[in-house]
Design a protein around this motif. Structure first.
Motif, PDB file in Angstrom:
ATOM      1  N   TRP A  10       0.847  -1.190   0.000  1.00 44.56           N
ATOM      2  CA  TRP A  10       0.000   0.000   0.000  1.00 44.56           C
ATOM      3  C   TRP A  10       0.879   1.235   0.000  1.00 44.56           C
ATOM      4  O   TRP A  10       1.927   1.254   0.632  1.00 44.56           O
ATOM      5  CB  TRP A  10      -0.858   0.026   1.264  1.00 44.56           C
ATOM      6  CG  TRP A  10      -1.781  -1.124   1.445  1.00 44.56           C
ATOM      7  CD1 TRP A  10      -1.467  -2.354   1.941  1.00 44.56           C
ATOM      8  CD2 TRP A  10      -3.172  -1.155   1.157  1.00 44.56           C
ATOM      9  NE1 TRP A  10      -2.575  -3.154   1.978  1.00 44.56           N
ATOM     10  CE2 TRP A  10      -3.644  -2.436   1.502  1.00 44.56           C
ATOM     11  CE3 TRP A  10      -4.063  -0.224   0.635  1.00 44.56           C
ATOM     12  CZ2 TRP A  10      -4.969  -2.806   1.346  1.00 44.56           C
ATOM     13  CZ3 TRP A  10      -5.388  -0.598   0.486  1.00 44.56           C
ATOM     14  CH2 TRP A  10      -5.834  -1.873   0.839  1.00 44.56           C
ATOM     15  N   GLU A  14      -2.717   5.712   0.395  1.00 49.62           N
ATOM     16  CA  GLU A  14      -3.773   4.693   0.460  1.00 49.62           C
ATOM     17  C   GLU A  14      -3.982   4.223   1.893  1.00 49.62           C
ATOM     18  O   GLU A  14      -5.117   4.047   2.334  1.00 49.62           O
ATOM     19  CB  GLU A  14      -3.407   3.472  -0.389  1.00 49.62           C
ATOM     20  CG  GLU A  14      -3.509   3.647  -1.862  1.00 49.62           C
ATOM     21  CD  GLU A  14      -3.038   2.400  -2.593  1.00 49.62           C
ATOM     22  OE1 GLU A  14      -3.742   1.994  -3.528  1.00 49.62           O
ATOM     23  OE2 GLU A  14      -1.990   1.836  -2.234  1.00 49.62           O
ATOM     24  N   ARG A  18      -7.435   4.369   3.883  1.00 53.06           N
ATOM     25  CA  ARG A  18      -8.130   3.088   4.040  1.00 53.06           C
ATOM     26  C   ARG A  18      -7.628   2.291   5.230  1.00 53.06           C
ATOM     27  O   ARG A  18      -7.527   1.067   5.180  1.00 53.06           O
ATOM     28  CB  ARG A  18      -7.962   2.301   2.752  1.00 53.06           C
ATOM     29  CG  ARG A  18      -8.553   3.064   1.547  1.00 53.06           C
ATOM     30  CD  ARG A  18      -8.203   2.451   0.240  1.00 53.06           C
ATOM     31  NE  ARG A  18      -8.961   1.220   0.043  1.00 53.06           N
ATOM     32  CZ  ARG A  18      -8.825   0.459  -1.019  1.00 53.06           C
ATOM     33  NH1 ARG A  18      -7.989   0.775  -1.971  1.00 53.06           N
ATOM     34  NH2 ARG A  18      -9.526  -0.645  -1.142  1.00 53.06           N
ATOM     35  N   SER A  20      -8.942   1.404   8.143  1.00 54.02           N
ATOM     36  CA  SER A  20      -9.766   0.327   8.688  1.00 54.02           C
ATOM     37  C   SER A  20      -9.717  -0.923   7.813  1.00 54.02           C
ATOM     38  O   SER A  20      -9.714  -2.031   8.321  1.00 54.02           O
ATOM     39  CB  SER A  20     -11.210   0.725   8.919  1.00 54.02           C
ATOM     40  OG  SER A  20     -11.550   1.915   8.380  1.00 54.02           O
ATOM     41  N   GLU A  21      -9.635  -0.726   6.505  1.00 61.05           N
ATOM     42  CA  GLU A  21      -9.539  -1.883   5.611  1.00 61.05           C
ATOM     43  C   GLU A  21      -8.199  -2.592   5.798  1.00 61.05           C
ATOM     44  O   GLU A  21      -8.145  -3.824   5.823  1.00 61.05           O
ATOM     45  CB  GLU A  21      -9.692  -1.441   4.146  1.00 61.05           C
ATOM     46  CG  GLU A  21      -9.635  -2.600   3.179  1.00 61.05           C
ATOM     47  CD  GLU A  21      -9.782  -2.181   1.732  1.00 61.05           C
ATOM     48  OE1 GLU A  21      -9.693  -3.064   0.864  1.00 61.05           O
ATOM     49  OE2 GLU A  21      -9.965  -0.979   1.454  1.00 61.05           O
ATOM     50  N   ILE A  22      -7.146  -1.835   5.946  1.00 67.14           N
ATOM     51  CA  ILE A  22      -5.824  -2.446   6.158  1.00 67.14           C
ATOM     52  C   ILE A  22      -5.807  -3.240   7.458  1.00 67.14           C
ATOM     53  O   ILE A  22      -5.284  -4.355   7.513  1.00 67.14           O
ATOM     54  CB  ILE A  22      -4.727  -1.360   6.145  1.00 67.14           C
ATOM     55  CG1 ILE A  22      -4.570  -0.832   4.716  1.00 67.14           C
ATOM     56  CG2 ILE A  22      -3.407  -1.901   6.670  1.00 67.14           C
ATOM     57  CD1 ILE A  22      -3.641   0.331   4.579  1.00 67.14           C
ATOM     58  N   ARG A  24      -8.411  -4.627   8.948  1.00 64.21           N
ATOM     59  CA  ARG A  24      -9.243  -5.811   8.748  1.00 64.21           C
ATOM     60  C   ARG A  24      -8.482  -6.869   7.937  1.00 64.21           C
ATOM     61  O   ARG A  24      -8.479  -8.050   8.284  1.00 64.21           O
ATOM     62  CB  ARG A  24     -10.536  -5.425   8.016  1.00 64.21           C
ATOM     63  CG  ARG A  24     -11.508  -6.586   7.822  1.00 64.21           C
ATOM     64  CD  ARG A  24     -12.717  -6.175   6.996  1.00 64.21           C
ATOM     65  NE  ARG A  24     -12.387  -5.662   5.667  1.00 64.21           N
ATOM     66  CZ  ARG A  24     -12.006  -6.416   4.629  1.00 64.21           C
ATOM     67  NH1 ARG A  24     -11.864  -7.714   4.756  1.00 64.21           N
ATOM     68  NH2 ARG A  24     -11.740  -5.850   3.463  1.00 64.21           N
ATOM     69  N   LEU A  25      -7.808  -6.443   6.868  1.00 69.21           N
ATOM     70  CA  LEU A  25      -7.044  -7.381   6.040  1.00 69.21           C
ATOM     71  C   LEU A  25      -5.860  -7.978   6.794  1.00 69.21           C
ATOM     72  O   LEU A  25      -5.515  -9.148   6.590  1.00 69.21           O
ATOM     73  CB  LEU A  25      -6.561  -6.681   4.769  1.00 69.21           C
ATOM     74  CG  LEU A  25      -7.646  -6.369   3.739  1.00 69.21           C
ATOM     75  CD1 LEU A  25      -7.082  -5.483   2.627  1.00 69.21           C
ATOM     76  CD2 LEU A  25      -8.244  -7.642   3.172  1.00 69.21           C
ATOM     77  N   GLU A  29      -6.006 -11.736   6.442  1.00 67.86           N
ATOM     78  CA  GLU A  29      -5.105 -12.304   5.437  1.00 67.86           C
ATOM     79  C   GLU A  29      -3.634 -12.316   5.843  1.00 67.86           C
ATOM     80  O   GLU A  29      -2.819 -12.926   5.171  1.00 67.86           O
ATOM     81  CB  GLU A  29      -5.247 -11.526   4.121  1.00 67.86           C
ATOM     82  CG  GLU A  29      -6.632 -11.619   3.526  1.00 67.86           C
ATOM     83  CD  GLU A  29      -6.780 -10.805   2.254  1.00 67.86           C
ATOM     84  OE1 GLU A  29      -5.758 -10.243   1.779  1.00 67.86           O
ATOM     85  OE2 GLU A  29      -7.899 -10.723   1.737  1.00 67.86           O
ATOM     86  N   GLN A  32       0.191  -6.594   6.283  1.00 69.64           N
ATOM     87  CA  GLN A  32      -0.040  -5.637   5.204  1.00 69.64           C
ATOM     88  C   GLN A  32       1.168  -4.705   5.125  1.00 69.64           C
ATOM     89  O   GLN A  32       1.582  -4.143   6.131  1.00 69.64           O
ATOM     90  CB  GLN A  32      -1.314  -4.830   5.465  1.00 69.64           C
ATOM     91  CG  GLN A  32      -2.565  -5.677   5.541  1.00 69.64           C
ATOM     92  CD  GLN A  32      -2.880  -6.365   4.232  1.00 69.64           C
ATOM     93  OE1 GLN A  32      -3.003  -5.708   3.199  1.00 69.64           O
ATOM     94  NE2 GLN A  32      -2.991  -7.685   4.257  1.00 69.64           N
TER      95      GLN A  32
END
Length: 92
Positions: A10, A14, A18, A20-22, A24-25, A29, A32
């Motif tokens: 990222w 970005e 983003r 909160s998305e990072i 969560r990922l 996953e 990050q």
């Protein structure tokens, strides 16, 4: 989880937009990656702390790390020879 996707890096912009998305990922996953010249990695706290050695209590660490065989000269009298700042000399 099927096939593993190639790891994505990222940009800082970005990541700011983003976050909160990072987060969560990172939990779903795995790590990050953020940045290009200076790289940073976001991982869940439990994953991070599971990789760290357990911390010893301070008392145990002090006992284990006390210098041995060093002869320290301990002054006998309790009277300090240096002046105490901010004390009027007449108060003594």
């Amino acid at each position: 989880m099927g096939q593993s996707q190639p790891h994505r890096t990222w940009t800082v912009a970005e990541a700011k937009a983003r976050l909160s998305e990072i987060l969560r990922l990172a939990e779903a996953e795995g790590p990050q990656h953020i940045g290009t010249r200076k790289s940073f990695v976001v991982v869940p706290a439990d994953a991070w702390y599971s990789k760290q050695p357990p911390r010893k209590p301070l008392g145990q660490w002090l006992i284990e790390n006390t210098p041995r065989g060093v002869n320290l000269e301990i002054p006998r009298d309790r009277e300090s020879r240096r002046p105490i700042p901010f004390v009027d000399s007449q108060e003594r």
